[in-house]
Design a protein around this motif. Structure first.
Motif, short mmCIF file in Angstrom:
data_model
loop_
_atom_site.label_atom_id
_atom_site.label_comp_id
_atom_site.label_asym_id
_atom_site.label_seq_id
_atom_site.Cartn_x
_atom_site.Cartn_y
_atom_site.Cartn_z
N SER A 1 38.09 6.77 22.65
CA SER A 1 37.21 7.92 22.84
C SER A 1 35.79 7.52 22.44
N LYS A 2 34.84 8.34 22.84
CA LYS A 2 33.45 8.09 22.45
C LYS A 2 33.30 8.22 20.93
N GLU A 3 33.98 9.19 20.33
CA GLU A 3 33.89 9.37 18.88
C GLU A 3 34.34 8.12 18.14
N ASN A 4 35.45 7.52 18.58
CA ASN A 4 35.91 6.30 17.95
C ASN A 4 34.95 5.14 18.18
N LEU A 5 34.32 5.10 19.35
CA LEU A 5 33.33 4.06 19.63
C LEU A 5 32.15 4.19 18.67
N VAL A 6 31.67 5.42 18.47
CA VAL A 6 30.59 5.64 17.50
C VAL A 6 31.00 5.15 16.13
N ASN A 7 32.21 5.51 15.70
CA ASN A 7 32.68 5.09 14.38
C ASN A 7 32.73 3.58 14.25
N GLU A 8 33.19 2.90 15.31
CA GLU A 8 33.32 1.45 15.23
C GLU A 8 31.97 0.74 15.27
N VAL A 9 30.98 1.34 15.92
CA VAL A 9 29.62 0.79 15.86
C VAL A 9 29.15 0.78 14.41
N PHE A 10 29.45 1.85 13.69
CA PHE A 10 29.06 1.91 12.27
C PHE A 10 29.92 0.97 11.43
N ARG A 11 31.21 0.92 11.69
CA ARG A 11 32.09 0.06 10.89
C ARG A 11 31.65 -1.41 10.98
N ARG A 12 31.24 -1.83 12.17
CA ARG A 12 30.87 -3.23 12.37
C ARG A 12 29.76 -3.66 11.42
N ARG A 13 28.82 -2.77 11.13
CA ARG A 13 27.72 -3.09 10.21
C ARG A 13 28.04 -2.69 8.78
N MET A 14 28.69 -1.56 8.61
CA MET A 14 28.87 -1.00 7.28
C MET A 14 29.84 -1.81 6.43
N ASP A 15 30.88 -2.39 7.03
CA ASP A 15 31.83 -3.17 6.25
C ASP A 15 31.12 -4.31 5.53
N GLU A 16 30.32 -5.05 6.26
CA GLU A 16 29.62 -6.18 5.66
C GLU A 16 28.59 -5.72 4.64
N MET A 17 27.80 -4.70 5.01
CA MET A 17 26.75 -4.22 4.12
C MET A 17 27.33 -3.66 2.82
N CYS A 18 28.38 -2.86 2.92
CA CYS A 18 28.97 -2.27 1.73
C CYS A 18 29.67 -3.33 0.87
N GLY A 19 30.26 -4.31 1.52
CA GLY A 19 30.86 -5.41 0.76
C GLY A 19 29.81 -6.14 -0.07
N LEU A 20 28.65 -6.40 0.53
CA LEU A 20 27.57 -7.07 -0.19
C LEU A 20 27.05 -6.19 -1.32
N ARG A 21 26.90 -4.91 -1.05
CA ARG A 21 26.46 -3.99 -2.10
C ARG A 21 27.37 -4.05 -3.32
N LEU A 22 28.68 -3.99 -3.08
CA LEU A 22 29.62 -3.98 -4.20
C LEU A 22 29.66 -5.31 -4.93
N ARG A 23 29.51 -6.42 -4.20
CA ARG A 23 29.45 -7.72 -4.88
C ARG A 23 28.22 -7.81 -5.78
N MET A 24 27.07 -7.36 -5.26
CA MET A 24 25.85 -7.37 -6.06
C MET A 24 25.96 -6.43 -7.25
N LEU A 25 26.63 -5.31 -7.06
CA LEU A 25 26.82 -4.36 -8.17
C LEU A 25 27.66 -4.99 -9.27
N ARG A 26 28.75 -5.66 -8.90
CA ARG A 26 29.59 -6.30 -9.91
C ARG A 26 28.81 -7.37 -10.68
N GLU A 27 28.00 -8.13 -9.95
CA GLU A 27 27.18 -9.16 -10.60
C GLU A 27 26.18 -8.52 -11.57
N ALA A 28 25.57 -7.42 -11.16
CA ALA A 28 24.61 -6.73 -12.03
C ALA A 28 25.30 -6.23 -13.29
#
Length: 207
Positions: free
Chosen positions: A53-80
């Motif tokens: 569906s279009k809704e799932n396509l929208v979600n996956e467009v966000f997932r493609r970027r957000m997974d990596e970005m949020c992973g980096l955020r949490l790694r930097m947070l743990r280091e801090a």
């Protein structure tokens, strides 16, 4: 000796890339699946097969970027937390720097415009998806910031985190009065924006 095979984007990647570009140009509501299939050079069956569906396509467009970005955020947070426990600025850097780094990536810059349009359109389905998939990231930062500014009530903390998130989106979208100057690289401009936002957010959280 034969030439090595040329790497090609998969059909799914082509659809995601086309959707991201079109969402950035026309918004989520203003983009049709027909436009996506035309840009990606696929048929509607391919979109239905990969996304349903279009809704799932929208979600996956966000997932493609957000997974990596949020992973980096949490790694930097743990280091801090490990290296500079109790200090607010490193926690804020972990929150601010990964999203702003997207401005230095060609594909990431399109995604930033998608985020800005999504906020303006108030897409409830997308907000539910982001809350379910990535709400834990915000909660981890809220807990970390609470340790640094224990005088804030939970309600005050979440108000100020909301303001910080809004300021971050604004900075990422480059809507403001401060524009990149001639001779200043995208990387330098992004790094300056991160530094200034961290100072601003730290002051706001400590008041």
């Amino acid at each position: 000796m034969p030439n090595p095979p040329v790497a090609q984007f998969s059909t799914k990647d082509r659809i995601l890339g086309a959707a991201e570009e079109l969402f950035a140009q026309h918004g989520l509501a203003g983009t049709s699946l027909r436009q996506v299939t035309s840009r990606a050079d696929v048929n509607i069956a391919a979109v239905n097969y990969h996304f349903g569906s279009k809704e799932n396509l929208v979600n996956e467009v966000f997932r493609r970027r957000m997974d990596e970005m949020c992973g980096l955020r949490l790694r930097m947070l743990r280091e801090a937390q490990e290296q500079r426990p109790g200090e607010l600025e490193p926690v804020l850097a972990a929150f601010v720097e990964p999203p702003l780094a997207l401005t230095r990536d060609r594909g990431g810059s399109a995604f930033i415009r998608v985020i800005a349009r999504a906020y303006a359109e108030k897409n409830d389905g997308l907000r539910k998806f982001l809350s379910e998939e990535y709400g834990h990231v915000l909660r981890e930062f809220a807990k970390a910031i609470a340790v640094c500014v224990p005088e804030l009530s939970k309600e005050q903390l979440y108000w100020r985190l909301d303001f910080l998130a809004g300021a971050l989106i604004y900075a990422m979208a480059d809507f403001g009065l401060i524009k990149r100057q001639p001779g200043v690289s995208e990387a330098a401009h992004s790094e300056r924006a991160a530094r200034e936002l961290i100072v601003f957010a730290a002051a706001g959280l400590r008041i």
